[in-house]
Scaffold this active site. Structure first.
Site, PDB file in Angstrom:
ATOM      1  N   HIS A 160      49.092  -2.149 -41.597  1.00  0.00           N
ATOM      2  CA  HIS A 160      48.138  -1.458 -42.472  1.00  0.00           C
ATOM      3  C   HIS A 160      48.605  -0.042 -42.791  1.00  0.00           C
ATOM      4  CE1 HIS A 160      44.594  -4.404 -41.493  1.00  0.00           C
ATOM      5  NE2 HIS A 160      45.619  -4.981 -42.085  1.00  0.00           N
ATOM      6  N   ASN A 217      41.453 -15.247 -47.823  1.00  0.00           N
ATOM      7  CA  ASN A 217      42.507 -15.276 -48.849  1.00  0.00           C
ATOM      8  C   ASN A 217      41.989 -15.176 -50.278  1.00  0.00           C
ATOM      9  OD1 ASN A 217      44.439 -15.671 -46.838  1.00  0.00           O
ATOM     10  ND2 ASN A 217      44.249 -17.910 -46.943  1.00  0.00           N
ATOM     11  N   HIS A 255      49.050 -14.502 -42.672  1.00  0.00           N
ATOM     12  CA  HIS A 255      47.993 -15.489 -42.926  1.00  0.00           C
ATOM     13  C   HIS A 255      48.520 -16.919 -42.866  1.00  0.00           C
ATOM     14  CE1 HIS A 255      44.667 -12.778 -44.838  1.00  0.00           C
ATOM     15  NE2 HIS A 255      45.214 -12.232 -43.765  1.00  0.00           N
ATOM     16  N   ARG A 284      51.625  -9.727 -45.685  1.00  0.00           N
ATOM     17  CA  ARG A 284      50.341 -10.318 -45.302  1.00  0.00           C
ATOM     18  C   ARG A 284      50.344 -11.836 -45.446  1.00  0.00           C
ATOM     19  NH1 ARG A 284      44.764 -10.063 -48.165  1.00  0.00           N
ATOM     20  NH2 ARG A 284      43.283 -10.234 -46.437  1.00  0.00           N
TER      21      ARG A 284
HETATM   22  C1  HEM Z   1      44.143  -7.075 -36.623  1.00  0.00           C
HETATM   23  C2  HEM Z   1      43.443  -7.822 -37.444  1.00  0.00           C
HETATM   24  C3  HEM Z   1      43.516  -7.706 -38.932  1.00  0.00           C
HETATM   25  C4  HEM Z   1      42.464  -7.654 -39.779  1.00  0.00           C
HETATM   26  C5  HEM Z   1      40.993  -7.731 -39.403  1.00  0.00           C
HETATM   27  C6  HEM Z   1      42.998  -7.502 -41.111  1.00  0.00           C
HETATM   28  C7  HEM Z   1      42.231  -7.430 -42.261  1.00  0.00           C
HETATM   29  C8  HEM Z   1      42.706  -7.068 -43.500  1.00  0.00           C
HETATM   30  C9  HEM Z   1      41.902  -6.862 -44.666  1.00  0.00           C
HETATM   31  C10 HEM Z   1      40.396  -7.044 -44.742  1.00  0.00           C
HETATM   32  C11 HEM Z   1      42.714  -6.458 -45.668  1.00  0.00           C
HETATM   33  C12 HEM Z   1      42.301  -6.099 -47.098  1.00  0.00           C
HETATM   34  C13 HEM Z   1      42.255  -7.364 -47.952  1.00  0.00           C
HETATM   35  C14 HEM Z   1      41.555  -7.144 -49.272  1.00  0.00           C
HETATM   36  O1  HEM Z   1      40.743  -6.223 -49.371  1.00  0.00           O
HETATM   37  O2  HEM Z   1      41.800  -7.921 -50.223  1.00  0.00           O
HETATM   38  C15 HEM Z   1      44.050  -6.435 -45.153  1.00  0.00           C
HETATM   39  C16 HEM Z   1      45.163  -6.085 -45.863  1.00  0.00           C
HETATM   40  C17 HEM Z   1      46.438  -6.170 -45.363  1.00  0.00           C
HETATM   41  N1  HEM Z   1      46.803  -6.671 -44.132  1.00  0.00           N
HETATM   42 FE1  HEM Z   1      45.596  -7.006 -42.584  1.00  0.00          FE
HETATM   43  N2  HEM Z   1      44.350  -7.459 -41.052  1.00  0.00           N
HETATM   44  C18 HEM Z   1      44.726  -7.586 -39.737  1.00  0.00           C
HETATM   45  C19 HEM Z   1      46.014  -7.660 -39.256  1.00  0.00           C
HETATM   46  C20 HEM Z   1      47.129  -7.686 -40.043  1.00  0.00           C
HETATM   47  C21 HEM Z   1      48.449  -8.074 -39.606  1.00  0.00           C
HETATM   48  C22 HEM Z   1      48.782  -8.578 -38.210  1.00  0.00           C
HETATM   49  C23 HEM Z   1      49.272  -7.942 -40.691  1.00  0.00           C
HETATM   50  C24 HEM Z   1      50.739  -8.229 -40.805  1.00  0.00           C
HETATM   51  C25 HEM Z   1      51.539  -8.599 -39.833  1.00  0.00           C
HETATM   52  C26 HEM Z   1      48.472  -7.444 -41.782  1.00  0.00           C
HETATM   53  C27 HEM Z   1      48.941  -7.097 -43.014  1.00  0.00           C
HETATM   54  C28 HEM Z   1      48.160  -6.619 -44.045  1.00  0.00           C
HETATM   55  C29 HEM Z   1      48.701  -5.996 -45.229  1.00  0.00           C
HETATM   56  C30 HEM Z   1      50.158  -5.684 -45.480  1.00  0.00           C
HETATM   57  C31 HEM Z   1      47.624  -5.732 -46.077  1.00  0.00           C
HETATM   58  C32 HEM Z   1      47.668  -5.139 -47.496  1.00  0.00           C
HETATM   59  C33 HEM Z   1      47.874  -6.310 -48.479  1.00  0.00           C
HETATM   60  C34 HEM Z   1      48.029  -5.924 -49.922  1.00  0.00           C
HETATM   61  O3  HEM Z   1      48.009  -4.741 -50.266  1.00  0.00           O
HETATM   62  O4  HEM Z   1      48.166  -6.861 -50.742  1.00  0.00           O
HETATM   63  N3  HEM Z   1      47.179  -7.347 -41.366  1.00  0.00           N
HETATM   64  N4  HEM Z   1      44.018  -6.830 -43.822  1.00  0.00           N
END
Ligand code: HEM
Length: 320
Positions: free
Chosen positions: A193, A94, A66, A62
């Protein structure tokens, strides 16, 4: 005569520009002479961090996303706020959410020992993202490197350019389009995800207010995510309920069963134009893996600083 001379000059400038921009491209062998050990060093630290805590793989993936979505893949997300500097770490997407900065610092120290002043923090993020996916069972790809680190960061751009979990399919597509990525790339990259966790505050509206959600799934998520804002805001739930520490295509199977955790996740399978791609990934892991790897390379190419632009930071947390 003067006109044709200036025409010729303009052509020459254009050619030079083309030449310099083609030189500025990333490549897989950029460090093959200056730091041949970089890939093995990054991999071993990523692997041990993930062995200690599986979620770290998700967090590192992530961070790269970002970083790239905010003025390109330039390591800007790693710059810490100081009294006189406001960076991206406290931007809304973030703050109290992005993690893994310490692992990046550990990697940077190890790489600096081997090849001082050579490898950028932006490249470390790109390599660590790939190694994380591989360690958790996902596809591999050749990471292109040669990025320089930014001397600036932008909290405003971070707030503006990172997509939010409240977004509709249209919002999501435009946010990726703004980075030169297609809706197809967006659906493939969302397969990220398949790993990691989200906080109650990011999915509360979806589990209480949306109707395109499986009711038993919503009920079980509500058990640890109270309706009212408060101390429960930080409670975590897996983005993929079955295999949150394995990178696979389960995420898409969940979407088909209306078990997407975020509102934005379920938008990808909600009777719209991306339904067919979600269906295809849910039954064809190899197509998903190939598209995901290709889209990661594309994301890693977003507006890198190259050549004499930017710097190789000594410490990822601050500019030199
Ligand atoms: C399509 C639009 C996307 C949205 C709206 C989005 C939104 C989010 C949100 C809200 C979270 C949870 C954060 C939290 O609760 O602290 C999350 C987690 C995550 N996102 Fe996305 N995301 C998107 C696309 C992506 C992309 C493109 C990637 C990687 C290439 C990605 C990788 C991740 C990962 C791996 C997590 C888990 C992080 C962790 O467990 O520390 N996301 N995302």
């Amino acid at each position: 005569m003067a006109a044709s001379l200036s025409m010729a000059l303009a052509n020459l400038c254009f050619l030079l520009l083309l030449l310099s921009s083609s030189k500025a491209e990333l490549s897989t062998n950029y460090y093959s002479k200056s730091c041949p050990s970089v890939f093995t060093t990054v991999k071993s630290i990523v692997q041990s961090a993930i062995s200690k805590e599986r979620q770290m793989g998700a967090s590192l993936l992530r961070l790269h996303f970002h970083d790239c979505f905010v003025n390109g893949c330039d390591g800007s997300i790693l710059l810490k706020d100081t009294l006189s500097f406001t960076g991206e770490q406290n931007a809304f997407p973030n703050r109290k959410s992005a993690r893994g900065y310490n692992v990046v610092d550990d990697i940077k120290s190890a790489v600096e020992k081997e090849c001082p002043g050579v490898v950028s923090c932006a490249d470390i993020l790109a390599i660590a993202a790939r190694d994380s996916v591989v360690k958790l069972g996902g596809p591999s790809w050749n990471v292109k490197v040669g990025r320089k680190d930014a001397r600036t960061a932008s909290q405003a751009a971070s707030n503006r350019d990172i997509p939010a979990p409240t977004f509709s399919l249209n919002n999501l597509s435009s946010s990726f389009r703004a980075q030169g990525l297609s809706t197809k790339d967006m659906v493939a990259l969302s397969g990220s995800h398949s790993i990691g966790q989200a906080q109650c505050s990011k999915f509360r509206d979806h589990i209480y207010n949306d109707s395109n959600i499986d009711s038993s799934f919503a009920n079980s998520r509500q058990l640890s995510c109270p309706r009212a804002t408060g101390p429960g805001d930080k409670n975590l739930a897996p983005l993929d309920l079955q295999t949150p520490t394995v990178f696979n295509n389960n995420y898409y199977k969940n979407l088909i069963n209306q078990r997407g955790l975020l509102h934005s996740d379920q938008e990808l399978f909600n009777g719209g134009s991306t339904d067919s791609q979600v269906r295809s990934y849910s039954t064809n892991p190899s197509i998903f893996n190939a598209d995901f790897a290709a889209a990661m390379i594309k994301m890693g190419n977003i507006r890198p600083l190259t050549g004499s632009n930017g710097e190789i930071r000594k410490n990822c947390k601050r500019v030199n």
